[in-house]
Design a protein around this motif. Structure first.
Motif, PDB file in Angstrom:
ATOM      1  N   HIS A 175      88.011  60.042 109.568  1.00  0.00           N
ATOM      2  CA  HIS A 175      87.542  61.170 108.768  1.00  0.00           C
ATOM      3  C   HIS A 175      87.966  61.094 107.309  1.00  0.00           C
ATOM      4  CE1 HIS A 175      86.622  62.768 112.694  1.00  0.00           C
ATOM      5  NE2 HIS A 175      87.888  62.876 113.011  1.00  0.00           N
ATOM      6  N   HIS A 177      86.465  59.725 104.981  1.00  0.00           N
ATOM      7  CA  HIS A 177      85.289  59.910 104.144  1.00  0.00           C
ATOM      8  C   HIS A 177      84.908  61.378 104.014  1.00  0.00           C
ATOM      9  CE1 HIS A 177      83.834  59.915 108.272  1.00  0.00           C
ATOM     10  NE2 HIS A 177      82.784  60.575 107.848  1.00  0.00           N
ATOM     11  N   ALA A 178      85.487  62.211 104.846  1.00  0.00           N
ATOM     12  CA  ALA A 178      85.089  63.613 104.855  1.00  0.00           C
ATOM     13  C   ALA A 178      86.177  64.528 104.303  1.00  0.00           C
ATOM     14  CB  ALA A 178      84.727  64.029 106.275  1.00  0.00           C
ATOM     15  N   ALA A 180      87.897  67.150 102.397  1.00  0.00           N
ATOM     16  CA  ALA A 180      87.289  68.325 101.783  1.00  0.00           C
ATOM     17  C   ALA A 180      88.116  68.805 100.597  1.00  0.00           C
ATOM     18  CB  ALA A 180      87.142  69.441 102.808  1.00  0.00           C
ATOM     19  N   PHE A 195      82.923  68.413  94.268  1.00  0.00           N
ATOM     20  CA  PHE A 195      82.692  67.058  94.784  1.00  0.00           C
ATOM     21  C   PHE A 195      81.937  66.238  93.746  1.00  0.00           C
ATOM     22  CE2 PHE A 195      78.711  69.121  95.816  1.00  0.00           C
ATOM     23  CZ  PHE A 195      77.730  68.123  95.726  1.00  0.00           C
ATOM     24  N   LYS A 197      79.916  61.991  93.756  1.00  0.00           N
ATOM     25  CA  LYS A 197      79.362  61.019  94.691  1.00  0.00           C
ATOM     26  C   LYS A 197      79.762  59.603  94.296  1.00  0.00           C
ATOM     27  CE  LYS A 197      75.337  63.751  96.106  1.00  0.00           C
ATOM     28  NZ  LYS A 197      73.861  63.754  96.275  1.00  0.00           N
ATOM     29  N   GLU A 282      83.630  56.203  97.737  1.00  0.00           N
ATOM     30  CA  GLU A 282      83.710  57.208  98.791  1.00  0.00           C
ATOM     31  C   GLU A 282      85.121  57.270  99.362  1.00  0.00           C
ATOM     32  OE1 GLU A 282      81.701  58.319 103.140  1.00  0.00           O
ATOM     33  OE2 GLU A 282      81.098  56.497 102.062  1.00  0.00           O
ATOM     34  N   SER A 285      89.517  60.369  95.179  1.00  0.00           N
ATOM     35  CA  SER A 285      89.488  61.646  94.486  1.00  0.00           C
ATOM     36  C   SER A 285      89.547  61.378  92.987  1.00  0.00           C
ATOM     37  CB  SER A 285      90.665  62.526  94.903  1.00  0.00           C
ATOM     38  OG  SER A 285      90.550  62.929  96.249  1.00  0.00           O
ATOM     39  N   PRO A 303      86.908  65.357  95.367  1.00  0.00           N
ATOM     40  CA  PRO A 303      86.629  64.326  96.366  1.00  0.00           C
ATOM     41  C   PRO A 303      85.334  63.579  96.059  1.00  0.00           C
ATOM     42  CG  PRO A 303      87.123  66.449  97.395  1.00  0.00           C
ATOM     43  CD  PRO A 303      86.885  66.711  95.941  1.00  0.00           C
ATOM     44  N   ARG A 305      82.176  61.825  97.626  1.00  0.00           N
ATOM     45  CA  ARG A 305      81.368  61.718  98.834  1.00  0.00           C
ATOM     46  C   ARG A 305      80.512  60.451  98.795  1.00  0.00           C
ATOM     47  NH1 ARG A 305      78.852  67.848  99.437  1.00  0.00           N
ATOM     48  NH2 ARG A 305      80.828  68.979  99.665  1.00  0.00           N
ATOM     49  N   ALA A 306      79.844  60.184  99.905  1.00  0.00           N
ATOM     50  CA  ALA A 306      78.946  59.027  99.960  1.00  0.00           C
ATOM     51  C   ALA A 306      77.824  59.191  98.953  1.00  0.00           C
ATOM     52  CB  ALA A 306      78.375  58.902 101.370  1.00  0.00           C
TER      53      ALA A 306
END
Length: 315
Positions: A175, A177-178, A180, A195, A197, A282, A285, A303, A305-306
């Motif tokens: 997790h 990659h996730a 939050a 967020f 990308k 990904e 931060s 963070p 994200r993809a």
């Protein structure tokens, strides 16, 4: 405790006035990994030059090795760790617990950074590590950045906060990659859902997104954004002009009305990271400072994200 005298300098945690705290250039470190900690000292003590800096190393930052810096005498103070740590198969229960730099001179009108390398060990992701720091300017001037917020308390309410980093999950962990974004409060403002990308090969810029809620009774304005990860960060707005999506820079900032919220999102208002130094990946931060007209400034870790669809072309 043992004291080791060396002829150099390294790490830093620093101090400044009420408008410039001692901070790390990167607000996050990775669990169970080695980290190069670069702290920044913005100035001296109300006009006086900084001659000595003392930094306490927290439990969980172990095997510290300061980077030499010409012009300063380095003193490494060793002590017992609260726990035993594995150093390539060897159990280690003692090591550097404080770094002191003596005999240098950093003028009040100048700025500098200092570096130390160590391992983040035995610290759960999401935890914060504080590095209390004290700067000495001559024989009669001292500034201490040593206040540490209680768990769950707002560090921005502190008068003299210690430099802090947040521990994040190791890349490749489940997790990771996730990860939050954890909401941040600044006065009457609630900062949520930030967020960016991952950047594609050859991509020169990146967008950043966040939601800001104003629970107070007074209008505010997001006037600027900055990040050490980019040469500049601008506030932009995308809107349809006829059949063409166009982007324009917001020179005065983004209004945040009292009792309302504003969302910076793909295809609308957003932050634009210009001349990114290292492409966002990904799970990483990005350190970002948001500055508001009335609420002041706050540092957040955004963070990554993809990478998503290419989206609209900027014109």
């Amino acid at each position: 405790m043992k004291t080791i005298q060396l002829s150099a300098l390294a790490l830093i945690a620093a101090a400044g006035s009420a408008h410039a705290h001692a901070t790390f250039t990167k607000p996050t470190v990775t669990a169970e990994s080695y980290a190069v900690m670069e702290l920044q000292l913005p100035h001296g003590c109300d006009g006086k030059a900084t001659n000595e800096v003392r930094v306490q190393l927290p439990e969980g930052f172990v095997f510290a090795k300061p980077q030499p810096k010409p012009g300063w005498e380095l003193e490494v103070i060793k002590g017992e760790y609260k726990k035993t740590y594995d150093d390539h198969g060897t159990d280690v229960s003692a090591g550097p617990v404080e770094i002191r730099w003596k005999g240098g001179e950093l003028l009040d009108e100048h700025y500098d950074t200092f570096v130390v390398r160590g391992k983040i060990s035995g610290v759960e992701p999401g935890a914060k590590l504080a590095f209390p720091a004290t700067q000495l300017c001559g024989s009669d001037a001292t500034v201490a950045w040593t206040e540490v917020a209680a768990p769950g308390a707002d560090a921005h309410a502190l008068k003299s906060p210690a430099p802090v980093v947040t521990v994040v999950e190791k890349h490749g962990d489940a997790h990771a990659h996730a990860v939050a974004f954890k909401p941040v409060k600044l006065g009457s403002l609630d900062i949520e859902g930030a967020f960016t990308k991952a950047m594609l090969p050859g991509q020169p810029v990146a967008g950043g997104f966040v939601t800001i809620r104003n629970a107070g009774g007074e209008d505010d304005m997001l006037v600027s954004v900055s990040s050490p990860a980019a040469a500049a960060v601008e506030l932009h707005e995308m809107a349809m002009q006829g059949e063409v999506m166009k982007m324009r820079k917001l020179e005065t900032g983004v209004p945040v009305a009292a009792g309302a919220s504003v969302e910076l999102k793909p295809g609308g208002l957003h932050m634009m990271f210009m001349q990114v130094k290292t492409p966002f990946k990904e799970g990483d931060s990005v350190p970002v400072t948001l500055t508001f007209e009335k609420a002041g400034s706050v540092e957040i870790a955004v963070p990554v994200r993809a990478a998503g669809p290419a989206g609209h072309k900027h014109n």
